[in-house]
Write a protein that holds these residues in place. Structure first.
Motif, mmCIF file in Angstrom:
data_model
loop_
_atom_site.group_PDB
_atom_site.id
_atom_site.type_symbol
_atom_site.label_atom_id
_atom_site.label_comp_id
_atom_site.label_asym_id
_atom_site.label_seq_id
_atom_site.Cartn_x
_atom_site.Cartn_y
_atom_site.Cartn_z
ATOM 1 N N ILE A 126 -18.627 -2.281 10.112
ATOM 2 C CA ILE A 126 -18.104 -3.127 9.045
ATOM 3 C C ILE A 126 -18.587 -4.564 9.213
ATOM 4 O O ILE A 126 -18.462 -5.156 10.285
ATOM 5 N N ILE A 129 -4.762 4.464 6.677
ATOM 6 C CA ILE A 129 -6.179 4.156 6.861
ATOM 7 C C ILE A 129 -6.382 2.657 7.076
ATOM 8 O O ILE A 129 -7.214 2.240 7.891
ATOM 9 N N HIS A 130 -5.612 1.830 6.373
ATOM 10 C CA HIS A 130 -5.720 0.372 6.467
ATOM 11 C C HIS A 130 -4.429 -0.172 7.086
ATOM 12 O O HIS A 130 -3.565 -0.717 6.401
ATOM 13 N N ALA A 131 -4.289 0.005 8.389
ATOM 14 C CA ALA A 131 -3.063 -0.405 9.081
ATOM 15 C C ALA A 131 -2.880 -1.917 8.980
ATOM 16 O O ALA A 131 -3.849 -2.682 9.051
ATOM 17 N N ARG A 132 -1.627 -2.361 8.821
ATOM 18 C CA ARG A 132 -1.366 -3.798 8.654
ATOM 19 C C ARG A 132 -1.488 -4.552 9.976
ATOM 20 O O ARG A 132 -1.674 -5.757 9.994
ATOM 21 N N ARG A 183 -3.239 -4.527 14.039
ATOM 22 C CA ARG A 183 -4.211 -3.957 14.969
ATOM 23 C C ARG A 183 -4.111 -4.721 16.280
ATOM 24 O O ARG A 183 -4.146 -5.961 16.279
ATOM 25 N N LEU A 216 0.817 -1.204 0.000
ATOM 26 C CA LEU A 216 0.000 0.000 0.000
ATOM 27 C C LEU A 216 0.850 1.253 0.000
ATOM 28 O O LEU A 216 1.942 1.289 0.593
ATOM 29 N N THR A 227 -2.812 5.366 2.049
ATOM 30 C CA THR A 227 -3.710 4.230 2.209
ATOM 31 C C THR A 227 -3.310 3.387 3.417
ATOM 32 O O THR A 227 -4.159 2.888 4.162
ATOM 33 N N ALA A 228 -2.004 3.244 3.630
ATOM 34 C CA ALA A 228 -1.505 2.439 4.751
ATOM 35 C C ALA A 228 -1.912 3.035 6.092
ATOM 36 O O ALA A 228 -2.100 2.300 7.070
#
Length: 394
Positions: free
Chosen positions: A34, A10-13, A15, A3, A7-8
């Protein structure tokens, strides 16, 4: 896939695990929720016990508080609203249609009466008024759909004949809704009171007051034991887009652990002040449900077997004191602050002219201007001294 930086973010690898035991539950702030997959999306239904589909319909944070409030009041199902009045309006909007008849106590919470009068003007709903301490004054007809109860009543604090009013409503097939803010689920169980195990159909509670306890949160609740009625209320709740802040919910939930302690202190302080207020020559009448001389005392005794009562006490000044004098008295108070609501740490005072608020004769009330004291968490001796110094200027 790799990413790009924005984008990274917002969409963390990674959590952190979401399971953690703590005294206070986590706060969920969500509008969008979601779904894991399309099966989760299409196999859910709004009647599920916990329907996570959109923020307005519920999150773990809101459901946790709903469950606690329902347990506190003796109910099974509940909904949250942005204020006590919003919760009242939800019930009215859900249960009343054109031509229906609704009965309200003469000492009903003023904004509820205003909302019903608006519905009467706009949609031809008929509003009837009864004497809350005299069940015979409630005369339901075939058009009667809803009976509003308030225990104790606003401002003048008469405790209603709950037992006979609920019996009469059930016999006529009329839904009963109780404004339970005064009792707060502590003074009595609205879903199981009296030896006959009588139950109201709905309770409405201004969580703004005792559950919040800080004078800084607006919120309301609607609770019932009837699943069919709950689903009907839920649908109106969803159609109106009623929702509350997760942060506000967490604040109320944090305060619930101490609600009984605060209620007891404020109740005891009010009873102590009651005895002293009755000795003051400026008052022609002191009003409190637990006082044997107050109208509805026997009904309070019958229902509130715990002996508990909220921290509210009202006085009626002798007729020789006009509005100007009473305003001077209120302005002179130092610890009692002039403001609406109650249940917070700071004691409040408000003045009323009952002749502009009541529709029935109310022969049990003396003539004069009424002042309501809402007791906070200050020491009783200081509150008494404050009233005494303010009386001295009259």
């Amino acid at each position: 896939m790799k990413l790009l930086p924005q984008t990274a973010l917002i969409h963390a690898r990674r959590r952190a695990p979401q399971l953690l035991n703590s005294i206070q539950p986590p706060i969920y702030r969500a509008s969008t929720i979601i779904f894991n997959n399309t099966d989760a999306l299409f196999n859910r239904h709004w009647t599920d016990e916990y329907d996570y589909s959109y923020g307005t319909h519920g999150t773990p944070t809101t459901y946790n508080l709903v469950d606690q409030i329902a347990q506190l009041e003796g109910g099974l199902y509940g909904l949250l609203a942005p204020s006590g009045l919003s919760a009242i309006n939800l019930v009215n909007s859900c249960l009343l249609a054109k031509g229906d008849e609704v009965w309200v106590a003469d000492n009903i919470y003023g904004p509820n009466m205003e909302h019903l009068q608006y519905l009467q003007k706009q949609y031809a709903i008929q509003v009837k008024v009864y004497d809350p301490t005299n069940a015979d004054s409630f005369r339901p007809s075939a058009k009667t759909k809803l009976l509003w109860l308030e225990a104790a009543g606003s401002v003048s604090l008469e405790f209603p004949d709950l037992v006979n009013l609920v019996k009469k409503a059930k016999h006529a097939g009329v839904i009963t809704a109780l404004d339970n803010t005064w009792g707060a689920g502590l003074a009595f169980n609205a879903f199981d009171f009296s030896e006959q195990h009588l139950s109201v159909d709905i309770t409405v509670h201004a969580l703004t007051k005792y559950p919040s306890g800080g004078g800084d949160i607006l919120m309301g609740s609607v609770v019932t034991r009837d699943k069919t009625l709950y689903h009907k209320l839920w649908q109106m709740h969803a159609l109106q887009g009623v929702s509350v802040s997760g942060d506000d919910v967490a604040q109320v939930q944090r305060s619930l652990a101490s609600i009984r302690l605060r209620y007891l202190q404020q109740s005891n302080s009010a009873l102590t002040l009651l005895d002293w207020l009755k000795t003051q020559p400026q008052f022609t009448q002191v009003l409190h449900p637990a006082d044997p001389q107050s109208n509805g005392y026997q009904h309070w005794q019958e229902v509130c077997e715990s002996g508990l009562s909220a921290g509210l006490v009202s006085v009626i000044f002798k007729a020789e004191y006009d509005l100007k004098a009473i305003r001077k008295f209120c302005d002179q108070l130092q610890l009692f602050k002039l403001g609406f609501s109650w249940g917070g740490p700071v004691s409040l005072v408000m003045l009323y002219q009952l002749k502009h608020m009541r529709q029935l004769p109310n022969a049990h009330l003396q003539q004069g201007i009424l002042v309501r004291f809402c007791i906070g968490l200050e020491q009783t001796e200081d509150l008494q001294a404050d009233i005494q110094q303010a009386l001295a200027i009259l």
